[in-house]
Design a protein around this motif. Structure first.
Motif, PDB file in Angstrom:
ATOM      1  N   ALA A   1       0.792  -1.384  -0.045  1.00  0.00           N
ATOM      2  CA  ALA A   1       0.124   0.019  -0.048  1.00  0.00           C
ATOM      3  C   ALA A   1       0.890   1.433   0.019  1.00  0.00           C
ATOM      4  O   ALA A   1       1.722   1.214   0.749  1.00  0.00           O
ATOM      5  CB  ALA A   1      -0.936  -0.054   1.168  1.00  0.00           C
ATOM      6  N   GLY A   2       0.624   2.351  -0.750  1.00  0.00           N
ATOM      7  CA  GLY A   2       1.354   3.516  -0.696  1.00  0.00           C
ATOM      8  C   GLY A   2       2.575   3.541  -1.526  1.00  0.00           C
ATOM      9  O   GLY A   2       3.475   4.304  -1.724  1.00  0.00           O
ATOM     10  N   ALA A   3       2.847   2.424  -2.271  1.00  0.00           N
ATOM     11  CA  ALA A   3       4.009   2.380  -3.230  1.00  0.00           C
ATOM     12  C   ALA A   3       4.091   3.208  -4.389  1.00  0.00           C
ATOM     13  O   ALA A   3       5.192   3.624  -5.039  1.00  0.00           O
ATOM     14  CB  ALA A   3       4.528   1.081  -3.368  1.00  0.00           C
ATOM     15  N   GLY A   4       2.759   3.816  -4.539  1.00  0.00           N
ATOM     16  CA  GLY A   4       2.744   4.677  -5.770  1.00  0.00           C
ATOM     17  C   GLY A   4       2.248   3.746  -7.153  1.00  0.00           C
ATOM     18  O   GLY A   4       2.425   4.370  -8.072  1.00  0.00           O
TER      19      GLY A   4
ATOM     20  N   SER B   1      10.051   2.554   1.337  1.00  0.00           N
ATOM     21  CA  SER B   1       9.984   2.340   2.786  1.00  0.00           C
ATOM     22  C   SER B   1       8.669   2.743   3.365  1.00  0.00           C
ATOM     23  O   SER B   1       8.017   3.542   2.720  1.00  0.00           O
ATOM     24  CB  SER B   1      11.197   3.214   3.378  1.00  0.00           C
ATOM     25  N   ALA B   2       8.472   2.059   4.494  1.00  0.00           N
ATOM     26  CA  ALA B   2       7.080   2.855   5.253  1.00  0.00           C
ATOM     27  C   ALA B   2       7.267   3.929   5.513  1.00  0.00           C
ATOM     28  O   ALA B   2       6.241   4.556   5.238  1.00  0.00           O
ATOM     29  CB  ALA B   2       7.014   1.688   6.450  1.00  0.00           C
ATOM     30  N   LYS B   3       8.341   4.661   5.961  1.00  0.00           N
ATOM     31  CA  LYS B   3       8.386   6.003   6.126  1.00  0.00           C
ATOM     32  C   LYS B   3       8.067   6.990   4.852  1.00  0.00           C
ATOM     33  O   LYS B   3       7.129   8.030   5.097  1.00  0.00           O
ATOM     34  CB  LYS B   3       9.912   6.317   6.557  1.00  0.00           C
ATOM     35  N   VAL B   4       8.617   6.551   3.705  1.00  0.00           N
ATOM     36  CA  VAL B   4       8.433   7.277   2.594  1.00  0.00           C
ATOM     37  C   VAL B   4       6.732   7.439   2.191  1.00  0.00           C
ATOM     38  O   VAL B   4       6.315   8.157   1.950  1.00  0.00           O
ATOM     39  CB  VAL B   4       9.182   6.752   1.731  1.00  0.00           C
ATOM     40  N   ARG B   5       6.317   6.112   2.142  1.00  0.00           N
ATOM     41  CA  ARG B   5       4.895   5.784   1.949  1.00  0.00           C
ATOM     42  C   ARG B   5       4.115   6.403   2.660  1.00  0.00           C
ATOM     43  O   ARG B   5       3.110   7.068   2.207  1.00  0.00           O
ATOM     44  CB  ARG B   5       4.736   4.221   1.994  1.00  0.00           C
TER      45      ARG B   5
ATOM     46  N   SER C   1      -6.924  16.549   8.341  1.00  0.00           N
ATOM     47  CA  SER C   1      -5.856  16.583   9.246  1.00  0.00           C
ATOM     48  C   SER C   1      -5.712  15.184   9.688  1.00  0.00           C
ATOM     49  O   SER C   1      -6.662  14.218   9.724  1.00  0.00           O
ATOM     50  CB  SER C   1      -6.398  17.494  10.476  1.00  0.00           C
ATOM     51  N   CYS C   2      -3.969  14.947   9.726  1.00  0.00           N
ATOM     52  CA  CYS C   2      -3.795  13.570   9.988  1.00  0.00           C
ATOM     53  C   CYS C   2      -2.645  13.484  10.895  1.00  0.00           C
ATOM     54  O   CYS C   2      -1.811  14.517  10.899  1.00  0.00           O
ATOM     55  CB  CYS C   2      -3.948  12.644   8.823  1.00  0.00           C
ATOM     56  N   ASP C   3      -2.357  12.197  11.454  1.00  0.00           N
ATOM     57  CA  ASP C   3      -1.206  11.903  12.053  1.00  0.00           C
ATOM     58  C   ASP C   3      -0.336  11.161  11.405  1.00  0.00           C
ATOM     59  O   ASP C   3      -0.641   9.816  10.973  1.00  0.00           O
ATOM     60  CB  ASP C   3      -1.741  11.270  13.368  1.00  0.00           C
ATOM     61  N   ILE C   4       0.931  11.552  11.085  1.00  0.00           N
ATOM     62  CA  ILE C   4       1.832  10.840  10.196  1.00  0.00           C
ATOM     63  C   ILE C   4       2.154   9.378  10.808  1.00  0.00           C
ATOM     64  O   ILE C   4       2.360   8.432  10.180  1.00  0.00           O
ATOM     65  CB  ILE C   4       3.182  11.704   9.734  1.00  0.00           C
ATOM     66  N   ARG C   5       2.327   9.573  12.268  1.00  0.00           N
ATOM     67  CA  ARG C   5       2.724   8.131  12.955  1.00  0.00           C
ATOM     68  C   ARG C   5       1.550   7.148  12.831  1.00  0.00           C
ATOM     69  O   ARG C   5       2.146   6.051  12.582  1.00  0.00           O
ATOM     70  CB  ARG C   5       3.114   8.508  14.444  1.00  0.00           C
TER      71      ARG C   5
ATOM     72  N   ILE D   1      -0.051   1.574   7.795  1.00  0.00           N
ATOM     73  CA  ILE D   1       0.777   0.933   6.564  1.00  0.00           C
ATOM     74  C   ILE D   1       1.245  -0.270   7.092  1.00  0.00           C
ATOM     75  O   ILE D   1       1.155  -1.210   6.180  1.00  0.00           O
ATOM     76  CB  ILE D   1       1.595   1.977   6.032  1.00  0.00           C
ATOM     77  N   ILE D   2       2.021  -0.228   8.099  1.00  0.00           N
ATOM     78  CA  ILE D   2       2.947  -1.332   8.542  1.00  0.00           C
ATOM     79  C   ILE D   2       1.932  -2.689   8.755  1.00  0.00           C
ATOM     80  O   ILE D   2       2.103  -3.731   8.356  1.00  0.00           O
ATOM     81  CB  ILE D   2       3.772  -1.145   9.659  1.00  0.00           C
ATOM     82  N   LYS D   3       0.571  -2.246   9.434  1.00  0.00           N
ATOM     83  CA  LYS D   3      -0.047  -3.387   9.806  1.00  0.00           C
ATOM     84  C   LYS D   3      -1.022  -3.750   8.396  1.00  0.00           C
ATOM     85  O   LYS D   3      -1.066  -5.025   8.244  1.00  0.00           O
ATOM     86  CB  LYS D   3      -1.278  -2.598  10.554  1.00  0.00           C
ATOM     87  N   ARG D   4      -0.949  -3.125   7.561  1.00  0.00           N
ATOM     88  CA  ARG D   4      -1.644  -3.447   6.222  1.00  0.00           C
ATOM     89  C   ARG D   4      -0.520  -4.213   5.715  1.00  0.00           C
ATOM     90  O   ARG D   4      -1.201  -5.574   4.900  1.00  0.00           O
ATOM     91  CB  ARG D   4      -2.318  -2.268   5.358  1.00  0.00           C
ATOM     92  N   ASP D   5       0.677  -4.047   5.631  1.00  0.00           N
ATOM     93  CA  ASP D   5       1.626  -4.860   4.794  1.00  0.00           C
ATOM     94  C   ASP D   5       1.686  -6.254   5.462  1.00  0.00           C
ATOM     95  O   ASP D   5       1.728  -7.213   4.689  1.00  0.00           O
ATOM     96  CB  ASP D   5       2.898  -4.253   5.082  1.00  0.00           C
TER      97      ASP D   5
END
Ligand code: DC
Length: 218
Positions: A11-14, A147-151, A165-169, A175-179
């Protein structure tokens, strides 16, 4: 024979941004298989199904007739005759899709549709299991990651630009949970096909990634 480009990744790799651009350049159709899983998840949510209740998911998924069509080159996902493009791009549907896509009946229904599309058209298809299960003989296979950070940062910027409004952490945790869920399920888990080319987009521009994929098409 149709020409098939398979792009898998977390998810989120583009994937969709890249796949759309590659499809446009090649004059192929773009098939967003995640949107099909999302449409199924949306249907299950409207039926009040518990994401962890596999029996209910299996019994109800047969009532969701999912097809895709194209309007001005854009993929439109139809659920029981209705355009659901506007209601499937949120976290609730994404999380349900990650759960319900573990179900074999759900995968079987959607995989048949995806194979049919690729048999009749030149395609760029993105998802989690395209190179491994849906199109094992694809002409080009790419495993696109970052990387998860970049995504998380990309998703954060996207939502912020929309005024959400959202929390990046929190985004990174999701993202990590979905992976985890997508990579560790029993059927068709997310993994790099043996013959797929790994592209890590963490430090690449969109244009560089598109060009790298075009270079693989001979
Ligand atoms: O790419 P996406 O975030 O829109 O996909 C939503 C969910 O659908 C994802 O968590 C896993 C599932 N999916 C899948 O299992 N197989 C695919 N080919 C595409 C998506």
């Amino acid at each position: 024979m149709s020409y098939q480009i398979a792009i898998d990744g977390p998810a989120g790799a583009g994937k969709s941004t890249i796949a759309k651009k590659v499809a446009k350049t090649k004059g192929f159709i773009y098939v967003d298989t995640g949107a099909m899983y999302r449409a199924m998840a949306y249907y299950l949510l409207t039926q009040g199904i518990d994401p962890e209740n596999a029996d209910d998911i299996e019994a109800n998924c047969v009532n969701a007739d999912i097809t895709i069509c194209y309007e001005n080159g854009e993929q439109v996902v139809m659920l029981n005759g209705e355009n659901v493009n506007g209601v499937i791009r949120n976290e609730e549907v994404g999380n349900m899709a990650s759960s319900s896509s573990k179900n074999p009946k759900v995968r079987e229904r959607l995989t048949i549709l995806q194979k049919e599309l690729a048999a009749k058209n030149n395609v760029v298809m993105d998802g989690r299991d395209i190179g491994t299960c849906v199109l094992p003989n694809a002409d080009v296979k790419v495993y696109l990651t970052a990387s998860a950070k970049v995504r998380a940062k990309r998703r954060y910027d996207e939502l912020s630009a929309k005024g959400v409004s959202c929390d990046i952490r929190q985004i990174e945790e999701d993202i990590i949970k979905r992976d985890e869920q997508d990579m560790n399920r029993e059927i068709a888990p997310l993994k790099q096909a043996e013959d797929a080319v790994l592209v890590d987009s963490s430090d690449m521009t969109i244009e560089e990634v598109v060009q790298a994929i075009l270079d693989l098409c001979r």
